[in-house]
Design an enzyme around this catalytic site. Sequence first.
Site, PDB file in Angstrom:
ATOM      1  N   HIS A  62      -0.930  25.082   0.308  1.00  0.00           N
ATOM      2  CA  HIS A  62       0.404  25.713   0.377  1.00  0.00           C
ATOM      3  C   HIS A  62       1.376  25.114  -0.626  1.00  0.00           C
ATOM      4  O   HIS A  62       2.601  25.173  -0.446  1.00  0.00           O
ATOM      5  CB  HIS A  62       1.013  25.606   1.802  1.00  0.00           C
ATOM      6  CG  HIS A  62       0.305  26.441   2.817  1.00  0.00           C
ATOM      7  ND1 HIS A  62       0.025  26.007   4.096  1.00  0.00           N
ATOM      8  CD2 HIS A  62      -0.202  27.692   2.740  1.00  0.00           C
ATOM      9  CE1 HIS A  62      -0.611  26.957   4.764  1.00  0.00           C
ATOM     10  NE2 HIS A  62      -0.761  27.985   3.954  1.00  0.00           N
ATOM     11  N   GLU A  76       6.342  33.241  -2.730  1.00  0.00           N
ATOM     12  CA  GLU A  76       5.323  32.533  -3.503  1.00  0.00           C
ATOM     13  C   GLU A  76       5.068  33.208  -4.848  1.00  0.00           C
ATOM     14  O   GLU A  76       4.879  32.554  -5.867  1.00  0.00           O
ATOM     15  CB  GLU A  76       4.049  32.538  -2.684  1.00  0.00           C
ATOM     16  CG  GLU A  76       3.003  31.603  -3.153  1.00  0.00           C
ATOM     17  CD  GLU A  76       1.815  31.664  -2.213  1.00  0.00           C
ATOM     18  OE1 GLU A  76       1.106  30.688  -2.138  1.00  0.00           O
ATOM     19  OE2 GLU A  76       1.612  32.697  -1.556  1.00  0.00           O
TER      20      GLU A  76
END
Length: 403
Positions: A186, A387
């Site tokens: 992540h 993201e």
Amino acid sequence: MTEQSSAKPTHLSVLIINGGSSSIKFALYQVGEPLKRKLYGKIDRIGLSGTNLTCNDPIGNQRNSYSIAPSDHRSAANILIDWLVKRDEFASIEALGHRVVYGMKHIQPEIVTPDLLDELHRIGPYDPDHLPREIELIETFRQRYPKVPQVACFDTAFHHTMPREAKLLPIPRRFDAKRVQRYGFHGLFYAYLIEELARLGDPAASKGCVILAHLGNGGSLAAVREGKSIDTSMGFTPTGGFMMSTRSGDLDPGLAPYLLRIEQMTTKQFYEMVNHKSGLLGVSETSSDMRDLLSHETGDVRAAEAVALFCYQVKKWIGAFAAALGGLDTLVFAGGIGENSPTIRTRICGGLGFLGIELEENRNAVNEGVISAASSRVAVRVIHTNEEQMIAHSVCTYSGLML
Ligand code: ADP
């Protein structure tokens, strides 16, 4: 799509591809400061029935969904390209960016070369759910557009600053030489969150102690001091840490040989169990989705236990990371659960007053940016993650496109 033509169109774009185990998210950004998202969408349920290509156009507010039938990621990528070439925005693509789960020794984004592809093929077995599919996507785009630079952005890179004691696994030392260690994942989310914290003027982004809680279907926590990761909950693979939608998180390692012996489980069955049949789904026996579980927890003890175990485990990791950091200035909630569920945030933060964490329930109830009380020593924030935008920034930097 241009292939680095000398006469560049005035509005250059980058295409971001974020391949998951059964999905491909994509986003097209116009290069500039700030980056402008022109188009985004996803193909989900690849390899299953009911696969759709869904597209959102933030400028025209359109939303279209097309039923498609790809057999794998490669054919899904070809369908996506065939669809994209019909869009005007795609004509000005100058570079492509990919999320890549493992970076190993790579601590920053890299232009994809044949050597990098060979290396990714070699480490494919580290994460059989994600990495081989990400490689397929890179190769498909490379075949169709061999001259367009592709940039690999690694999920592990953010954690390269972790000290040795956070990376080292207490197993025989020879495995360390084979790079069996805690990597953490992540990282693209975390890099984005730290950038956002700085943009919001939170001094902890560069000078303080921060815990980042990314709570989605996959979930992990990162302990960040002075903007650098010092520890994270996921380990050698994304199965580690706290329980997730279908992943177990950390287990007693003694459980594996026990189940292999007593239940005659195969390695593959064990892998399937801890990655796809555990977590919220395994404990509740009904759903891997937090919204579903919250909606029937009063009438179903299994749902209630799954939710309670999730909150308890996240709370424990917050305590552990506050200790590892030697204090806490800011706690950030992100991801589908972290961003949208006041109930879960309240349960996680309950009883953490001794760490200086106090929520202001009115602000928490409406998912405000700052949800801590005025008297709280720790700032508790909710940040919406993007993201693909983080990857787009990296692509522009590493492919030489100026923002
Ligand atoms: P992924 O990791 O696949 O990107 P997301 O970040 O979208 O997943 O998170 C999905 C999770 O977020 C699901 O468990 C979903 O139920 C949960 N979620 C989304 N909205 C809410 C909400 N309002 N309340 C509780 N959980 C929510």
